[in-house]
Write a protein that holds these residues in place. Structure first.
Motif, PDB file in Angstrom:
ATOM      1  N   ASP A 177      -2.248  -6.375  -6.999  1.00 56.85           N
ATOM      2  CA  ASP A 177      -3.612  -6.191  -7.487  1.00 56.85           C
ATOM      3  C   ASP A 177      -3.726  -4.774  -8.058  1.00 56.85           C
ATOM      4  O   ASP A 177      -3.676  -3.803  -7.302  1.00 56.85           O
ATOM      5  CB  ASP A 177      -4.595  -6.381  -6.332  1.00 56.85           C
ATOM      6  N   PRO A 178      -3.878  -4.612  -9.364  1.00 58.15           N
ATOM      7  CA  PRO A 178      -3.910  -3.264  -9.942  1.00 58.15           C
ATOM      8  C   PRO A 178      -5.093  -2.425  -9.483  1.00 58.15           C
ATOM      9  O   PRO A 178      -5.058  -1.195  -9.575  1.00 58.15           O
ATOM     10  CB  PRO A 178      -3.969  -3.522 -11.458  1.00 58.15           C
ATOM     11  N   ALA A 179      -6.124  -3.063  -8.972  1.00 62.97           N
ATOM     12  CA  ALA A 179      -7.293  -2.325  -8.473  1.00 62.97           C
ATOM     13  C   ALA A 179      -7.082  -1.790  -7.065  1.00 62.97           C
ATOM     14  O   ALA A 179      -7.899  -1.026  -6.556  1.00 62.97           O
ATOM     15  CB  ALA A 179      -8.525  -3.217  -8.505  1.00 62.97           C
ATOM     16  N   ARG A 180      -5.968  -2.202  -6.417  1.00 58.50           N
ATOM     17  CA  ARG A 180      -5.710  -1.759  -5.036  1.00 58.50           C
ATOM     18  C   ARG A 180      -4.320  -1.128  -4.911  1.00 58.50           C
ATOM     19  O   ARG A 180      -3.527  -1.492  -4.062  1.00 58.50           O
ATOM     20  CB  ARG A 180      -5.852  -2.936  -4.067  1.00 58.50           C
ATOM     21  N   VAL A 181      -4.066  -0.157  -5.770  1.00 58.34           N
ATOM     22  CA  VAL A 181      -2.821   0.602  -5.693  1.00 58.34           C
ATOM     23  C   VAL A 181      -3.138   1.966  -5.090  1.00 58.34           C
ATOM     24  O   VAL A 181      -3.816   2.789  -5.704  1.00 58.34           O
ATOM     25  CB  VAL A 181      -2.146   0.754  -7.073  1.00 58.34           C
ATOM     26  N   PHE A 182      -2.661   2.176  -3.880  1.00 56.42           N
ATOM     27  CA  PHE A 182      -2.875   3.424  -3.150  1.00 56.42           C
ATOM     28  C   PHE A 182      -1.685   4.361  -3.361  1.00 56.42           C
ATOM     29  O   PHE A 182      -0.602   3.922  -3.745  1.00 56.42           O
ATOM     30  CB  PHE A 182      -3.022   3.134  -1.653  1.00 56.42           C
ATOM     31  N   VAL A 183      -1.899   5.627  -3.087  1.00 53.18           N
ATOM     32  CA  VAL A 183      -0.821   6.617  -3.161  1.00 53.18           C
ATOM     33  C   VAL A 183      -0.753   7.347  -1.829  1.00 53.18           C
ATOM     34  O   VAL A 183      -1.785   7.737  -1.263  1.00 53.18           O
ATOM     35  CB  VAL A 183      -1.055   7.629  -4.302  1.00 53.18           C
ATOM     36  N   GLY A 184       0.464   7.514  -1.305  1.00 52.21           N
ATOM     37  CA  GLY A 184       0.643   8.228  -0.051  1.00 52.21           C
ATOM     38  C   GLY A 184       1.996   8.895   0.007  1.00 52.21           C
ATOM     39  O   GLY A 184       2.871   8.667  -0.833  1.00 52.21           O
ATOM     40  N   GLY A 185       2.159   9.726   1.014  1.00 47.99           N
ATOM     41  CA  GLY A 185       3.441  10.392   1.206  1.00 47.99           C
ATOM     42  C   GLY A 185       3.373  11.302   2.403  1.00 47.99           C
ATOM     43  O   GLY A 185       2.292  11.626   2.912  1.00 47.99           O
ATOM     44  N   HIS A 186       4.550  11.718   2.851  1.00 46.13           N
ATOM     45  CA  HIS A 186       4.651  12.589   4.017  1.00 46.13           C
ATOM     46  C   HIS A 186       5.205  13.949   3.609  1.00 46.13           C
ATOM     47  O   HIS A 186       6.151  14.031   2.827  1.00 46.13           O
ATOM     48  CB  HIS A 186       5.560  11.961   5.073  1.00 46.13           C
ATOM     49  N   SER A 187       4.594  15.020   4.117  1.00 42.39           N
ATOM     50  CA  SER A 187       5.046  16.393   3.885  1.00 42.39           C
ATOM     51  C   SER A 187       5.038  16.698   2.390  1.00 42.39           C
ATOM     52  O   SER A 187       3.979  16.718   1.781  1.00 42.39           O
ATOM     53  CB  SER A 187       6.425  16.601   4.515  1.00 42.39           C
ATOM     54  N   ALA A 188       6.196  16.919   1.766  1.00 45.31           N
ATOM     55  CA  ALA A 188       6.210  17.152   0.318  1.00 45.31           C
ATOM     56  C   ALA A 188       5.571  15.985  -0.409  1.00 45.31           C
ATOM     57  O   ALA A 188       4.880  16.165  -1.422  1.00 45.31           O
ATOM     58  CB  ALA A 188       7.644  17.369  -0.165  1.00 45.31           C
ATOM     59  N   GLY A 189       5.780  14.777   0.104  1.00 44.71           N
ATOM     60  CA  GLY A 189       5.147  13.599  -0.485  1.00 44.71           C
ATOM     61  C   GLY A 189       3.634  13.634  -0.343  1.00 44.71           C
ATOM     62  O   GLY A 189       2.905  13.130  -1.198  1.00 44.71           O
ATOM     63  N   GLY A 190       3.149  14.220   0.751  1.00 45.36           N
ATOM     64  CA  GLY A 190       1.717  14.400   0.922  1.00 45.36           C
ATOM     65  C   GLY A 190       1.153  15.377  -0.097  1.00 45.36           C
ATOM     66  O   GLY A 190       0.053  15.181  -0.630  1.00 45.36           O
ATOM     67  N   TYR A 191       1.918  16.429  -0.368  1.00 45.41           N
ATOM     68  CA  TYR A 191       1.533  17.394  -1.408  1.00 45.41           C
ATOM     69  C   TYR A 191       1.434  16.706  -2.768  1.00 45.41           C
ATOM     70  O   TYR A 191       0.452  16.881  -3.503  1.00 45.41           O
ATOM     71  CB  TYR A 191       2.548  18.533  -1.450  1.00 45.41           C
ATOM     72  N   LEU A 192       2.432  15.892  -3.107  1.00 44.06           N
ATOM     73  CA  LEU A 192       2.404  15.170  -4.381  1.00 44.06           C
ATOM     74  C   LEU A 192       1.206  14.227  -4.443  1.00 44.06           C
ATOM     75  O   LEU A 192       0.564  14.075  -5.492  1.00 44.06           O
ATOM     76  CB  LEU A 192       3.707  14.397  -4.572  1.00 44.06           C
ATOM     77  N   THR A 193       0.901  13.596  -3.316  1.00 44.39           N
ATOM     78  CA  THR A 193      -0.257  12.707  -3.235  1.00 44.39           C
ATOM     79  C   THR A 193      -1.546  13.457  -3.536  1.00 44.39           C
ATOM     80  O   THR A 193      -2.375  13.011  -4.346  1.00 44.39           O
ATOM     81  CB  THR A 193      -0.330  12.065  -1.841  1.00 44.39           C
ATOM     82  N   PHE A 194      -1.732  14.610  -2.867  1.00 45.64           N
ATOM     83  CA  PHE A 194      -2.914  15.436  -3.121  1.00 45.64           C
ATOM     84  C   PHE A 194      -3.025  15.791  -4.600  1.00 45.64           C
ATOM     85  O   PHE A 194      -4.094  15.690  -5.207  1.00 45.64           O
ATOM     86  CB  PHE A 194      -2.841  16.750  -2.322  1.00 45.64           C
ATOM     87  N   MET A 195      -1.914  16.228  -5.175  1.00 54.05           N
ATOM     88  CA  MET A 195      -1.944  16.701  -6.557  1.00 54.05           C
ATOM     89  C   MET A 195      -2.310  15.587  -7.534  1.00 54.05           C
ATOM     90  O   MET A 195      -3.096  15.808  -8.470  1.00 54.05           O
ATOM     91  CB  MET A 195      -0.591  17.321  -6.922  1.00 54.05           C
ATOM     92  N   LEU A 196      -1.762  14.383  -7.324  1.00 54.91           N
ATOM     93  CA  LEU A 196      -2.114  13.270  -8.211  1.00 54.91           C
ATOM     94  C   LEU A 196      -3.581  12.895  -8.079  1.00 54.91           C
ATOM     95  O   LEU A 196      -4.235  12.549  -9.063  1.00 54.91           O
ATOM     96  CB  LEU A 196      -1.261  12.036  -7.895  1.00 54.91           C
ATOM     97  N   GLY A 197      -4.084  12.955  -6.852  1.00 56.37           N
ATOM     98  CA  GLY A 197      -5.446  12.504  -6.604  1.00 56.37           C
ATOM     99  C   GLY A 197      -6.525  13.514  -6.906  1.00 56.37           C
ATOM    100  O   GLY A 197      -7.684  13.141  -7.093  1.00 56.37           O
TER     101      GLY A 197
END
Length: 199
Positions: A138-158
């Protein structure tokens, strides 16, 4: 009243982070899943060999059904290490629960420097959104997540629209953010790349 978005987000956290109690009821037999490995989420003649080798994702999908929510997951490793294979156990569990997972590799420092890994993260998200229908997501329900450096990337995209803009997308295209232990300041590896050794 809880929104469908909130419910889907809770599903990610509960299913993925909290194992069933050993004294609880028996866990049902695991459902089959589909795994598609090493999908290139970037293409073109301008890509370097390193970019071609790192800009890949693994897609974990429920074996049947349609319109799954999806989680684009960025591994940790200080932006200098780590790999998508590390998320395999949790990705398989999500897929069995009806949630698709894209486990993403991205370029690492010092072989690539800021903002290469941010561009890779944006490209991976854009690939999933663009190819959602063919993967029964479902393209309307695509979440982004990550841990540590991945969390940083998540913050930056969002939180910063400039990373998704080259892909004709915006932070509002993300259904929700799930950053785990992400730095909420300039990442220390980025500061090291710039010669800033201060705390």
């Amino acid at each position: 009243m809880r929104s469908p978005l909130f419910s889907a987000l809770c599903s990610f956290l509960v299913v993925g982070l909290f194992p069933l109690s050993p004294c609880g009821s028996a866990e049902p037999a695991p459902e089959e899943i589909r795994v598609v490995k090493d999908i290139a989420y970037k293409s073109g003649d301008a890509l370097t060999d390193y970019e071609k080798s790192r800009c890949q994702l693994d897609l974990y999908l429920p074996a049947s059904g349609d319109h799954f929510p999806a989680l684009v997951w960025f591994h940790g490793g200080a932006l200098t290490g780590g790999a998508k294979d590390g998320v395999k156990p949790i990705a398989e569990r999500f897929a069995r629960a009806g949630i698709a997972v894209a486990a993403v590799n991205y370029r690492l420092s010092p072989k690539a420097t800021y903002p290469a890994y941010l561009d890779d993260s944006a490209a991976a998200f854009a690939w999933i959104k663009t190819h959602a229908a063919e993967q029964h997501i479902d393209p309307a329900r695509v979440f982004v997540g990550g841990h540590s450096a991945g969390g940083y990337l998540t913050f930056m995209l969002g939180l910063d629209e400039r990373w998704l803009k080259p892909y004709s997308m915006a932070p509002s295209d993300i259904a929700g953010l799930i950053p785990i232990s992400g730095q909420v300041m300039t990442h220390y590896t980025v500061r090291e790349e710039r010669g800033d050794q201060g705390s």
